[in-house]
Structures are given as C-alpha cells and as structure tokens.
Enzyme design. Structure first.
Site, PDB file in Angstrom:
ATOM      1  N   HIS A 163      11.129 -17.186 -14.131  1.00  0.00           N
ATOM      2  CA  HIS A 163      11.849 -17.927 -15.183  1.00  0.00           C
ATOM      3  C   HIS A 163      12.455 -19.225 -14.630  1.00  0.00           C
ATOM      4  CE1 HIS A 163      11.824 -14.599 -18.218  1.00  0.00           C
ATOM      5  NE2 HIS A 163      11.767 -13.859 -17.138  1.00  0.00           N
ATOM      6  N   ASN A 202      13.376 -11.017 -23.511  1.00  0.00           N
ATOM      7  CA  ASN A 202      12.133 -11.782 -23.573  1.00  0.00           C
ATOM      8  C   ASN A 202      11.683 -11.905 -25.025  1.00  0.00           C
ATOM      9  OD1 ASN A 202      11.724 -12.253 -20.830  1.00  0.00           O
ATOM     10  ND2 ASN A 202      10.499 -10.410 -20.525  1.00  0.00           N
ATOM     11  N   HIS A 244      22.839 -11.903 -16.321  1.00  0.00           N
ATOM     12  CA  HIS A 244      22.715 -10.614 -15.628  1.00  0.00           C
ATOM     13  C   HIS A 244      22.855  -9.487 -16.643  1.00  0.00           C
ATOM     14  CE1 HIS A 244      23.300  -7.328 -12.994  1.00  0.00           C
ATOM     15  NE2 HIS A 244      24.601  -7.359 -12.933  1.00  0.00           N
ATOM     16  N   TYR A 286      19.845  -9.014 -10.405  1.00  0.00           N
ATOM     17  CA  TYR A 286      20.312 -10.298 -10.949  1.00  0.00           C
ATOM     18  C   TYR A 286      21.509 -10.872 -10.206  1.00  0.00           C
ATOM     19  CZ  TYR A 286      16.928  -9.935 -14.707  1.00  0.00           C
ATOM     20  OH  TYR A 286      15.753  -9.861 -15.399  1.00  0.00           O
TER      21      TYR A 286
HETATM   22 FE1  HDE Z   1      14.125 -10.572 -15.091  1.00  0.00          FE
HETATM   23  N1  HDE Z   1      14.742 -11.566 -13.444  1.00  0.00           N
HETATM   24  N2  HDE Z   1      13.606  -9.006 -13.943  1.00  0.00           N
HETATM   25  N3  HDE Z   1      13.350  -9.624 -16.708  1.00  0.00           N
HETATM   26  N4  HDE Z   1      14.592 -12.100 -16.229  1.00  0.00           N
HETATM   27  C1  HDE Z   1      15.216 -12.812 -13.409  1.00  0.00           C
HETATM   28  O1  HDE Z   1      17.096 -13.477 -12.226  1.00  0.00           O
HETATM   29  C2  HDE Z   1      14.023  -8.804 -12.686  1.00  0.00           C
HETATM   30  C3  HDE Z   1      12.786  -8.388 -16.719  1.00  0.00           C
HETATM   31  C4  HDE Z   1      14.577 -12.162 -17.589  1.00  0.00           C
HETATM   32  O2  HDE Z   1      17.465 -17.781 -17.925  1.00  0.00           O
HETATM   33  C5  HDE Z   1      15.751 -13.201 -12.069  1.00  0.00           C
HETATM   34  O3  HDE Z   1      18.536 -15.188 -12.130  1.00  0.00           O
HETATM   35  C6  HDE Z   1      13.622  -7.498 -12.242  1.00  0.00           C
HETATM   36  C7  HDE Z   1      12.685  -7.870 -18.055  1.00  0.00           C
HETATM   37  C8  HDE Z   1      15.014 -13.453 -18.047  1.00  0.00           C
HETATM   38  O4  HDE Z   1      18.430 -17.438 -15.989  1.00  0.00           O
HETATM   39  C9  HDE Z   1      15.588 -11.916 -11.252  1.00  0.00           C
HETATM   40  C10 HDE Z   1      12.919  -6.958 -13.285  1.00  0.00           C
HETATM   41  C11 HDE Z   1      13.199  -8.855 -18.840  1.00  0.00           C
HETATM   42  C12 HDE Z   1      15.330 -14.166 -16.897  1.00  0.00           C
HETATM   43  C13 HDE Z   1      14.955 -10.993 -12.242  1.00  0.00           C
HETATM   44  C14 HDE Z   1      12.930  -7.898 -14.345  1.00  0.00           C
HETATM   45  C15 HDE Z   1      13.608  -9.937 -17.988  1.00  0.00           C
HETATM   46  C16 HDE Z   1      15.065 -13.292 -15.781  1.00  0.00           C
HETATM   47  C17 HDE Z   1      15.188 -14.447 -11.489  1.00  0.00           C
HETATM   48  C18 HDE Z   1      12.201  -5.628 -13.345  1.00  0.00           C
HETATM   49  C19 HDE Z   1      13.321  -8.856 -20.364  1.00  0.00           C
HETATM   50  C20 HDE Z   1      15.838 -15.591 -16.820  1.00  0.00           C
HETATM   51  C21 HDE Z   1      16.306 -15.438 -11.435  1.00  0.00           C
HETATM   52  C22 HDE Z   1      12.936  -4.558 -13.363  1.00  0.00           C
HETATM   53  C23 HDE Z   1      14.170  -7.807 -20.854  1.00  0.00           C
HETATM   54  C24 HDE Z   1      17.318 -15.642 -16.969  1.00  0.00           C
HETATM   55  C25 HDE Z   1      17.441 -14.752 -11.960  1.00  0.00           C
HETATM   56  C26 HDE Z   1      17.781 -17.085 -16.965  1.00  0.00           C
HETATM   57  C27 HDE Z   1      15.291 -13.641 -14.447  1.00  0.00           C
HETATM   58  C28 HDE Z   1      14.681  -9.718 -11.917  1.00  0.00           C
HETATM   59  C29 HDE Z   1      12.260  -7.677 -15.583  1.00  0.00           C
HETATM   60  C30 HDE Z   1      14.173 -11.141 -18.515  1.00  0.00           C
HETATM   61  C31 HDE Z   1      14.861 -12.023  -9.959  1.00  0.00           C
HETATM   62  C32 HDE Z   1      13.908  -6.897 -10.897  1.00  0.00           C
HETATM   63  C33 HDE Z   1      12.148  -6.503 -18.476  1.00  0.00           C
HETATM   64  C34 HDE Z   1      15.115 -13.937 -19.474  1.00  0.00           C
HETATM   65  O5  HDE Z   1      16.812 -11.430 -10.830  1.00  0.00           O
END
Ligand code: HDE
Length: 723
Positions: free
Chosen positions: A100, A173, A364, A387
């Site tokens: 993202h 999402n 987060h 997060y």
């Molecule tokens: Fe994320 N995800 N994600 N994700 N995600 C990140 O956090 C993560 C997942 C989502 O505009 C990271 O700050 C793991 C689902 C959005 O700043 C990180 C898993 C959904 C955004 C991270 C998921 C999301 C992130 C990267 C699996 C929808 C952007 C930078 C378990 C419900 C937020 C950060 C923004 C961002 C980890 C799966 C949505 C790495 C470990 C499911 C919208 O922390």
C-alpha cells in the site's frame, strides 16, 4: 511538446475542472472538525508574509551561492546555512510502506443515522448529532509510491476515526475477502506479488510468474483471485469503490454483550470501473488519475461520500453459518445476513501537505476503542502485531505524537523518551502506582475504559488449521455465478491477460486446473486462450455443494448499480471556431446537474462561436488530452466547427476511441456528421428528433434538450461494464 506530458494533461484537468465550478467551494465552505482545529493549533504553518530562516530560526539572506574561500574558491564547511539545508534534504525520505505504498488521503467526518447504543458503546455510534472527524487513505497494494493509479490491483480503504475515546482505525480493502487465511503467510504472499526480486519487474501489477506460481499452489486464494480478476480492481474513481473491514469484529455494548460485526462502506456514487484497455492507457497518460480525481472533487466541493453498513451476527448464530466466521477468505452474503446502513462519511478537505499527513499517517487494525473488539480470525490476529511493528520502523517510536496521528481526546500515560519525543510532561512521577503524582494519571473505571471482551478460549497449542477453513471453492463459484455474462467475460479476459504474461507453461496449466474447480466452462475457455490442455470436468466442481447461496446479485457491479446520475462525471466537448449555441446550453445544464463540462479544441487560444459574439478558452488541446479522461463526449453543431472537426485526425481518433471504451457520446445538429463519418452507429436522428443507438445519442434541430438522456447514458457507460 511539453503539453503532451501526462503531467501537463493532469494539471489542465485540475485547473479546467476547478475553473468550471468556480465558486462552488466557497459557497459550500470547508468543514471545521476538532481534528482541523487541533492541526491548526499544533502544526499548520502559513509562509505568507514571512522571512526565510534556517531551521534554527536565523534569517537567511541568500540561497543561491554557498560560502566560499574567494569567488572561485572551494566551499567552506563553516557555511552552516548550506549544511542546514543539505543535511535535512539528505534525510527527506522515509521507507515507503511495504505494501500500500501508493495512496492518497483526505479529511472528513462520519455521522451515525441513529444511536446504536443497544449494539455498541463505541463513541462514533452514539449520537446522530455528533460529527466524528476522520482521515481516510485510499491506496493500491502492489506498486511503489510512484507507481500508476489505474493498475489492476486491490484498493486499500483505511479510515482513522478521531473519537472522544481515542483513535479507531478501520483498515480495510475494496474487496471483502483476502488471499490467505493465516497472517503467517503474508510475507510469502507479498514477496510473490511484488516485482520479482532478480530484476524488480513488473511494477504495479501481478501479471508475472512469481505471483501466479504462488497462488496456483495455494487453493485458499481462489476466491480472492475471482474478485481481483473482476472489474473491482480497475475502479473509475476512489469515490466509486466499496470498502470492507474483511474480518469479523465484535461490537460490545455497555452491558458487556458482544455480537459479531462485519463492516461495509458503500459509495453514494455507486461502484464504477474502467474498461481494461482504458485503465492501461490512463496509467500511461495520467498515472495520477485517481489521486487527481479525489483531490479535484474535494476542491470543487463535490464531496465524496460513503455509507457505513454493518452485518450483525449474534454470537450464538455464528456457528450455524455454512462457513467459518473467522475465515477471511469467506464473505457473508447479504441474502444470509442483510446489511444495515448506519451512517455516512463525507470527505470534505484535502490535506495541506502530503508528507506530514498522508505519508506519516499510521493506520492499525489494533487501534480499537471501547465498544469495538477483535475476533479470533488468525489473519486479523497477525495484523495486530504487524502494523505497529512496521510503524516503528517506518515512522518511529513516537509516531502517535505526530500531528496526523494524535487523538483529539487527551493522552496521559507514563511513556517517555524515544526518538523525536514531542510531549513534555510536568512532574516527577513517571510510573504507576505513584503517590508523588497524586496517583495520576488514574486508572479508568470499567465503564469508561477499554475492557477486552472476555471471549471464552479453550484448546491445546497447535499449528493445525481448523477443518472449518477447508472449503476454498464454493464461494469462488458463488462469486462467479453472481456475475452477468459481460462480467464473466471480463473475468476471463483478465485471467487470460495476466496468465499470458506468465512464461512458465506449467504455472498456466496449474491455474487452469485450479479454476476448473470453480467453473469448468471458464477453465476450458482459459485453457484455449493460453495454449494449455483443457481439463476434464472436475469432481470438485460438480460435487461440492454450494455453501450458503448459489449466487448473490449484490456481488455484481452491473446488477447492483443504479446508473441514474451524472454527478461528478466529466464531459468532453469538442469545439472548433463556429460551434453553435448548444455548447453553452449543455454546459449550463451539466454544471447544474453536478457534472464537469470540459472543452477541447485544436489550439489553446480562445475559440469563437458561430455568432462571433462569444468565445470559449478550451480546457485542453486535442493533442494534450485523451478520451480516457472523460465519461462522456459531446459534439455540438455549427457548420464551420464541424467541417474543421471532420478534418482533424487527433479529434476523430479520440472520439472513435471513446466509443470503443463505451463512453456515452452525444452529437447534435451538424455534429451528427462526425459520428456518421466514424460509423459509430447505424441509426441517427432525423430532422427534429433524437435517436439513441448503442450509447450514441444524436439530435437534429431540437436544441439540446438532451441533458437527461446524456446523463443516463454517461452513467451507464461510466459503469464501463455494459458491453
Ligand atoms: Fe495490511 N498491511 N496486512 N491488509 N494493509 C499494511 O502497514 C498486513 C491486510 C491494509 O493506508 C502495512 O503501515 C498483514 C488485509 C491497508 O497506511 C503492513 C496482513 C487488509 C493498508 C500490513 C495484512 C489490509 C495496509 C504496510 C495479513 C484488508 C494501508 C504499511 C495478515 C482488511 C494502510 C503499513 C495505509 C498496510 C500488514 C492483510 C489492509 C505491513 C501482516 C486483510 C488498507 O503492516
């Protein structure tokens, strides 16, 4: 040829559209939320009428030449002004988000329709008169910070609610399910979908061997694959996407009663998508397309809005569902649990500066407030660690103190120190319990503070996955069966495009075989497109019972949309010297309907109309614009104007391309000859009549009177999925 650059196009769009609706913003005003007040007090600066200084406040007299030993001599290290500027510049970048990375954000507010105190004690859901400030970041997933907006990808939809009881982040999402069931697989998933490690190709897309290798070996991803190959992943606008919390959360009321809840954002403008060819071309011509669209609509006062919906499931009912409520690869069809829409979010202010707001924002899913709790979904549980961990790395220990992340309610605790600590706390006691600080900050009572819901947990430690997570195909099939034939065609096209970029034939074959478990016909057609073996009808496909419902019309963009508004849509109007009065009539009608009329001509200077008494300065030249920028095209009459247009190849190519992309096209009076020349329709209007043929509207000798028809057709065409 500077005006051919995509940036040039983009700037003109923004300027032209802002010009077209001049004054609207002033009339509507800009929301002053508690967050806005706080930012103004602690952070927002205005450089107007100020003097340039160093970062330590020393007035600067020159920025053009460094201090040297003689005019032609070497630079002196004692030039502290030079060092101040350069050293800060050298450190301007922070790591981009690992996923993202590319996103845009806006401020706004959320308001609940009626109190939900029976379901939750969460602050934003108590009082319909309360406006809770929000900051929303919308993003792509795969590409880097500088990648194109209109690539085929999931969109992130992260909302920070600045509530009176702390920040609550709903980090979702635009697709309601996910690739994997357990967070531990996330690093593998992201490695596979990002550009390949040896050559860092491709950017902003999953059309490569590594991604399809991984997912073809991971049946749990099948449902998500159906969604990402649908039109959902090529949205026309951030304003036109859904948002989903994905996981099951908990609502907890003041009596401590918990219910499971799923969150849904529904865009007021409906869900609309590009046509794939249009998305590809836009990625080249204007890589900032979605970012600009969001920014511009807010600048114009046409504020993006979403309704928040909830599906509430009693804890005792959860086990009766035909799938596991903790499995994030599953969706609860509206036919089983209806969605109740409980409030509306409005985005009404663009950030003042990208980096301190959009880039430093930290979202987060573990930022919870009293009344909202998590479920045991193993994907969510892992996110709760990831997060903040990534925020410490990306932004720093004290990220919560940064203006954009600060709650609007008071923060008092014994956290101290760490890089870039801002807060200065008076007093001696930095521990609990204390008597030297009068026992403060005092612990909150259970009725005020956050209390984790005491969900019963029994079990032995195990890395086994629950058997209830094992069906990977029923809902993939439900999704596919819910599509119209047009949408099914788009899904086949998307799989064919992506997999044709996969060079390893074995991976193509494995994907075809996997999809055979979803729909035999789809896999046979795909096999043919990809040059691999068509599979036999799968036993899974024919034997697995569809769990829950066989098809849910709400999943189809075409079936669930109302195509009845032209609000926020852009209409390109083709003018040459001598255009007739239909232009001003249509522009007035479009503006009144909330659309954005934009004019195009061969050259940038003022273009006179047929009467010679008025001129229009075009928003764009033909060469610096593209049909892909517009939702609908209009060709006015006027003998001289139309004769010139008929000679202008770039304009004719644009109009023909617009037809290919299913834009609504309207031509009036002599303008009808243009669409006839391009053979865009069979049936055109006779004198004194209006005709509609395959999205092309023609009218002769009837004035305009066709705003309504154009509006409807634009709405349909802008769905971009109707043909
Ligand atoms: Fe994320 N995800 N994600 N994700 N995600 C990140 O956090 C993560 C997942 C989502 O505009 C990271 O700050 C793991 C689902 C959005 O700043 C990180 C898993 C959904 C955004 C991270 C998921 C999301 C992130 C990267 C699996 C929808 C952007 C930078 C378990 C419900 C937020 C950060 C923004 C961002 C980890 C799966 C949505 C790495 C470990 C499911 C919208 O922390």
């Amino acid at each position: 040829m500077a005006d051919l650059s995509s940036q040039g196009i983009g700037r003109s769009v923004a300027n032209a559209a802002a010009h077209a609706v001049q004054g609207v913003k002033g009339a509507l005003g800009v929301g002053m939320t508690e967050k806005r007040q706080q930012l103004n007090q602690i952070a927002v600066q205005d450089n107007a009428n100020t003097v340039l200084t160093t970062s330590s406040g020393v007035p600067i007299t020159t920025v053009d030449d460094s201090l040297k030993a003689g005019e032609r001599g070497p630079t002196l290290i004692e030039d502290f002004q030079f060092r101040d500027r350069m050293a800060h510049f050298d450190r301007e970048r922070i790591p981009e988000r690992v996923v993202h990375a590319r996103g845009s954000a806006a401020h706004g507010y959320f308001q609940v329709y009626e109190s939900l105190s029976d379901l939750t004690r969460a602050a934003p859901f108590q009082d319909p008169s309360k406006k809770t400030p929000v900051f929303v970041r919308l993003s792509t997933v795969q590409g880097s910070k500088g990648s194109a907006d209109t690539v085929r990808d999931v969109r992130g939809f992260a909302t920070k609610f600045y509530t009176d009881e702390g920040n609550w982040d709903l980090v979702g999402n635009n697709i309601p399910v996910f690739f994997i069931q357990d967070a531990v697989k996330f690093p593998d998933l992201v490695h596979a979908l990002k550009p390949e490690p040896h050559n860092e190709i491709p950017q902003g897309q999953t059309a490569h061997d590594n991604f399809w290798d991984f997912v073809s070996l991971l049946p749990e991803s099948t449902h998500m694959l159906m969604w990402i190959m649908s039109d959902r992943t090529i949205p026309r606008s951030f304003r036109m996407i859904n948002g989903f919390g994905v996981h099951t959360f908990r609502f907890v009321n003041a009596d401590g009663v918990s219910r499971f809840v799923k969150f849904h954002w529904r865009p007021v403008l409906g869900v609309h998508s590009f046509i794939w060819d249009e998305a590809l071309k836009t990625a080249g011509r204007d890589p900032d397309y979605l970012r600009r669209d969001l920014w511009m609509s807010i600048e114009m006062g046409d504020f993006p809005e979403w309704e928040l919906g909830i599906q509430v499931i009693e804890e005792s009912e959860a086990d009766k569902l035909p799938f596991d409520i903790l499995d994030a690869t599953k969706y609860i069809p509206e036919e089983i649990v209806p969605i109740r829409y409980i409030g509306k979010m409005t985005l009404n202010r663009n950030p003042d500066e990208f980096f301190p707001e959009t880039e430093q924002a930290v979202f987060h899913p573990g930022h919870l407030i009293p009344g909202i709790d998590v479920s045991e979904d193993p994907l969510l549980q892992g996110r709760l660690f990831s997060y903040t961990d990534t925020a410490f790395h990306r932004v720093g220990t004290n990220f919560n103190e940064l203006p954009i992340n600060r709650p609007v309610c008071p923060v008092h605790n014994h956290q101290r120190g760490g890089f870039m600590r801002h807060t200065i706390v008076k007093g001696q006691a930095n521990y609990h319990p204390n008597s030297l600080g009068g026992g403060c900050p005092a612990l909150a009572s259970a009725s005020k503070g956050y209390v984790h819901y005491p969900a019963p947990v029994i079990g032995r430690k195990t890395s086994n996955r629950a058997g209830s997570f094992s069906d990977h195909f029923s809902q993939a099939r439900m999704f596919y069966n819910s599509m119209t034939d047009t949408e099914k065609g788009h899904i086949l096209g998307a799989f064919s495009f992506e997999l044709s970029k996969v060079s390893t034939m074995g991976i193509r074959q494995r994907m075809v075989d996997l999809l055979n478990k979803v729909d035999h016909d789809l896999s046979v057609k795909l096999a043919d497109n990809l040059g691999v073996k068509a599979p036999e009808k799968s036993e899974v496909e024919s034997s697995t019972k569809v769990l829950g419902v066989a098809a849910s019309p709400a999943l189809s963009i075409i079936k669930s949309n109302k195509y009845d508004t032209i609000r926020g849509r852009m209409v390109g109007i083709y003018i040459m010297p001598g255009y007739d009065s239909t232009v001003s009539e249509l522009m007035g009608a479009l503006t009144a309907a909330g659309a954005v009329p934009l004019t195009l001509s061969a050259k940038g200077g003022p273009v006179p109309d047929a009467s010679g008494s008025s001129t229009t300065t075009p928003s764009f030249t033909f060469s610096a614009s593209s049909s892909t920028q517009f939702d609908a095209l209009f060709i006015p009459g006027g003998r001289k104007s139309v004769d010139a247009l008929l000679e202008n190849v770039p304009a004719l190519v644009q109009i023909a391309e617009g037809f290919k992309h299913l834009k609504a096209i309207a031509a009036v009076n002599e303008g009808v000859e243009v669409v006839q020349r391009l053979s865009l329709m069979v049936k055109t209007a006779e004198d004194n009549s209006v005709a509609v043929d395959y999205g092309v509207i023609t009218a002769k000798g009837v004035g305009t009177g066709m705003n309504g028809k154009l509006g409807k057709a634009a709405g349909m065409a802008a769905g971009a999925v109707s043909g």
